[in-house]
Design a protein around this motif. Structure first.
Motif, mmCIF file in Angstrom:
data_model
loop_
_atom_site.group_PDB
_atom_site.id
_atom_site.type_symbol
_atom_site.label_atom_id
_atom_site.label_comp_id
_atom_site.label_asym_id
_atom_site.label_seq_id
_atom_site.Cartn_x
_atom_site.Cartn_y
_atom_site.Cartn_z
ATOM 1 N N ASP A 53 29.734 41.205 30.485
ATOM 2 C CA ASP A 53 30.460 42.345 31.041
ATOM 3 C C ASP A 53 31.970 42.176 31.030
ATOM 4 N N LEU A 54 32.453 41.052 30.533
ATOM 5 C CA LEU A 54 33.893 40.790 30.584
ATOM 6 C C LEU A 54 34.714 41.775 29.763
ATOM 7 N N TRP A 55 34.129 42.420 28.786
ATOM 8 C CA TRP A 55 34.865 43.396 27.985
ATOM 9 C C TRP A 55 35.284 44.596 28.827
ATOM 10 N N LEU A 56 34.631 44.786 29.977
ATOM 11 C CA LEU A 56 34.987 45.902 30.859
ATOM 12 C C LEU A 56 36.295 45.651 31.620
ATOM 13 N N ALA A 57 36.644 44.397 31.821
ATOM 14 C CA ALA A 57 37.870 44.077 32.563
ATOM 15 C C ALA A 57 39.114 44.658 31.894
ATOM 16 N N PRO A 58 39.298 44.499 30.580
ATOM 17 C CA PRO A 58 40.464 45.134 29.963
ATOM 18 C C PRO A 58 40.450 46.660 30.061
ATOM 19 N N LEU A 59 39.255 47.256 30.138
ATOM 20 C CA LEU A 59 39.210 48.714 30.329
ATOM 21 C C LEU A 59 39.734 49.110 31.707
ATOM 22 N N VAL A 60 39.418 48.295 32.710
ATOM 23 C CA VAL A 60 39.973 48.542 34.050
ATOM 24 C C VAL A 60 41.490 48.418 33.997
ATOM 25 N N VAL A 61 41.983 47.416 33.271
ATOM 26 C CA VAL A 61 43.426 47.224 33.106
ATOM 27 C C VAL A 61 44.032 48.427 32.391
#
Length: 129
Positions: free
Chosen positions: A71-79
């Motif tokens: 799920d780490l790919w979602l972190a840049p989307l939050v950014v």
């Protein structure tokens, strides 16, 4: 662990990693810019491309890292959302945004027992009625 309980923990991890992705450029003196937005977008795309490989990360101290890695790919989307909400943010503002995102993640983490309690109570009420 029930699926929604696992998802709340995964959300916490995503928000804390997003916090780091915001804070690090701020500490490096980088302000919000189209270049930073593009870099964050590329980071998310790259994370999405390797998410299956991250899903098989080993267990460390009783935590299956693969569960969170996918799920780490979602972190840049939050950014990316944070950068679009505050275009032209200074490095200090990026750090503050990172702090806010991390704070929300930790609030989610600390409220998990409350979520579980409410869920258990509602489940009992539904079963008895």
């Amino acid at each position: 662990m029930e699926r929604w309980q696992e998802r709340t923990l995964r959300l916490t991890v995503v928000l804390v990693v997003a916090s780091l992705v915001l804070i690090v450029p701020g500490l490096a003196g980088i302000a919000a810019s189209p270049l930073l937005v593009g870099g964050v977008l590329l980071l998310s795309i790259a994370g999405f491309a390797v998410r299956e490989r991250l899903a098989v990360l080993p267990e460390v101290f009783g935590h299956r890292l693969g569960r969170y890695g996918q799920d780490l790919w979602l972190a840049p989307l939050v950014v990316l959302v944070a950068l679009l909400l505050v275009p032209g943010a200074s490095p200090e503002e990026l750090q503050a945004l990172g702090g806010i995102v991390g704070f929300v993640g930790m609030i989610n983490y600390f409220l998990r027992p409350v979520y579980f309690l409410v869920y258990s109570l509602l489940k009992r009420l539904a079963a008895s009625g």
